[in-house]
Design an enzyme around this catalytic site. Structure first.
Site, mmCIF file in Angstrom:
data_model
loop_
_atom_site.group_PDB
_atom_site.id
_atom_site.type_symbol
_atom_site.label_atom_id
_atom_site.label_comp_id
_atom_site.label_asym_id
_atom_site.label_seq_id
_atom_site.Cartn_x
_atom_site.Cartn_y
_atom_site.Cartn_z
ATOM 1 C CE LYS A 75 -4.033 1.902 2.473
ATOM 2 N NZ LYS A 75 -4.983 1.677 3.585
ATOM 3 C CB SER A 150 -8.426 3.383 2.498
ATOM 4 O OG SER A 150 -7.622 2.749 3.476
ATOM 5 C CB SER A 174 -8.791 0.351 5.204
ATOM 6 O OG SER A 174 -9.560 1.503 5.035
HETATM 7 N N1 GLN Z 1 -13.766 3.580 5.646
HETATM 8 C C1 GLN Z 1 -13.257 4.071 6.893
HETATM 9 C C2 GLN Z 1 -12.897 5.527 6.756
HETATM 10 O O1 GLN Z 1 -13.188 6.066 5.750
HETATM 11 C C3 GLN Z 1 -12.073 3.266 7.326
HETATM 12 C C4 GLN Z 1 -10.859 3.567 6.565
HETATM 13 C C5 GLN Z 1 -9.676 2.791 7.028
HETATM 14 O O2 GLN Z 1 -9.798 1.753 7.668
HETATM 15 N N2 GLN Z 1 -8.516 3.339 6.738
HETATM 16 O O3 GLN Z 1 -12.345 6.120 7.615
#
Ligand code: GLN
Length: 483
Positions: A75, A150, A174
């Protein structure tokens, strides 16, 4: 072509192919398919082939580490020495870290090869990968749908066979949510299990890194390499790392699994629920015992998360000011103008929304009403889990309320986007580990099931997921276009 890490490792050590060959195969697939999928922000063929060459020499010398010669994708939020780390943001489009994150360092030590850096929602804020400065990622099962976020790029590369393993981070879902939406396996470890050093911070009390792969068996191998105490991360846990790979085959006879009623109520797609039920039946055949439990404060996790995560991100992202690194606006008039325009130009809409809400929640007069209150509720959510774990060994539920949705379907409605994490987010608030694994299809799109474990009980999660994957083949299915 080999798709599993275990298979690749065996092929390499038995001399069936070289790391340079397998790495080149993956680079070719990336070249062929990445234009349609947009999984990668940066592909690093020179580094990959150089590392592969070194791995081949090590193998010839009999110096074989856990992942010698295995190609992986990371990532784009793990700092990589000499390679751009963008975090999916314009503000870091030109940022090259001068050091490796601990996770990256651990993979290097284990002999792994880096294929490139994967696409992601800007600063890991999102559930669909539509918040990336580099454009959205397509779901390999249906190019018109989102891969989740994400870590959307990291999940999609596994589904499309552009890498056999990848890394992600999970602040509220995410890793697990994109794993579910792309039909791959992904585990978020216990908070503190994997070092956050060199992982660009979103919400520091929630962020945790973990792997994606085809199977729990492969995830065990990757997590084993990533995890461990690191004195450079003040919240790193001084827990020894068990041999996850060696623990995979314990029979799960008599394992007590709790089904939280809050995870199977309104809001869960009925076909998806039926798919989870079928997986429960399989686990029952393996000897697992199920009982109903309750997590009474589960409904608070979304609002609590969005106060805490936004408060923490507003503080963490203050370092991007156009002075020390990243994007700087042209011809600033004065310091104030430099800050305002560099940040204004560098950050996307969702990041700005969160910085503003977080700053508001932390401001004098509101701190007690929002941040402090959220912290108190966070404790109640954690206590619900602690109580549940006095009765059961694991907790099971869906990973997401629905399968992957169409690109653009939720971009105008942040709240409906936030609800995608309804089953994943409370684990981050409690600091607990969770794994998502594929258990079937609805509308020809993959469905993920989540298993939740007690603190530092990743071995049991991986073991249970592995046992299920020994009697099912959902995790082996591939989208036809990328078979
Ligand atoms: N979807 C969640 C957010 O938008 C979690 C994102 C994540 O785990 N980085 O914050």
């Amino acid at each position: 072509m080999a798709r599993s890490i275990t298979e690749i490792r065996d092929g390499l050590t038995q001399g069936k192919y070289s790391s340079v060959e397998i790495t080149q195969d993956y680079l070719d697939r990336i070249e062929q398919h990445n234009p349609a999928l947009n999984c990668f922000i940066s592909v690093t063929p020179e580094i990959a082939l150089q590392q592969a060459g070194e791995a081949d020499r090590a193998i010839a010398d009999g110096n074989i580490q856990a992942l010698t010669g295995v190609p992986l994708a990371h990532k784009d939020l793990f700092c990589t020495d000499g390679v751009r780390t963008s975090c999916g943001s314009r503000i870091l489009d030109n940022f090259v870290a001068p050091y490796d994150a601990t996770v990256i360092e651990n993979f290097k030590k284990a002999g792994a090869v880096m294929l490139g850096k994967t696409n992601m929602d800007e600063f890991a804020m999102g559930s669909s990968n539509e918040n990336s400065y580099y454009g959205n990622v397509a779901n390999p099962w249906d190019l018109n749908r989102v891969p989740g976020g994400s870590s959307g790029g990291s999940a999609a590369v596994i589904a499309a066979g552009l890498a056999p393993g990848s890394t992600g981070t999970d602040t509220g879902g995410s890793i697990r949510q994109p794993a579910a939406l792309c039909g791959v396996t992904g585990i978020k470890p216990t908070y503190g299990r994997v070092s956050r050093y060199g992982m660009v911070a979103f919400a520091s009390s929630l962020d945790q890194a973990g792997p994606f792969a085809q199977s729990a068996e492969d995830c065990a191998l990757l997590l084993q390499t990533m995890a461990g105490f690191d004195r450079r991360d003040s919240t790193s846990a001084e827990e020894s790392v068990p041999d996850f790979s060696a623990d995979l085959n314990h029979p799960i006879e008599g394992l007590k699994i709790g089904l939280p009623k809050e995870y199977f109520g309104d809001g869960l797609d009925s076909q998806l629920a039926a798919t989870i039920e079928a997986a429960i039946t399989e686990l029952r055949k393996l000897g697992a015992e199920f009982c109903d439990i309750s997590l009474p404060n589960a409904n608070l996790s979304i609002p609590v998360y969005y106060v805490i995560a936004m408060a923490e991100c507003s503080s963490n992202l203050s370092r991007f000011d156009g002075v020390r690194f990243g994007h700087r606006c042209d011809n600033p008039r004065d310091l104030e103008d430099l800050y305002k325009r560099s940040r204004g130009e560098g950050f996307g809409d969702e990041v700005k929304r969160r910085i503003m809400i977080g700053t508001y929640a932390l401001s004098a007069g509101y701190y007690d009403a929002y941040y402090l209150k959220a912290q108190q509720l966070r404790r109640m959510i954690k206590d619900d889990y602690q109580k549940a774990f006095t009765e059961v060994d694991l907790i099971l539920g869906p990973t997401t309320p629905e399968v992957a949705f169409a690109i653009g379907a939720k971009t105008d409605d942040p709240v409906s986007m936030y609800l995608q994490d309804i089953y994943t987010i409370s684990l981050n608030l409690a600091g607990l580990p969770g794994i998502s694994l594929p258990v079937g299809f609805v509308d020809s799109m993959p469905v993920g099931m989540q298993l939740i474990g007690n603190y530092f009980d990743e071995a049991r999660l991986l073991n249970t997921a592995h046992c299920y994957q020994q009697v099912s083949d959902w995790h082996l299915q591939r989208p036809q276009a990328f078979a």
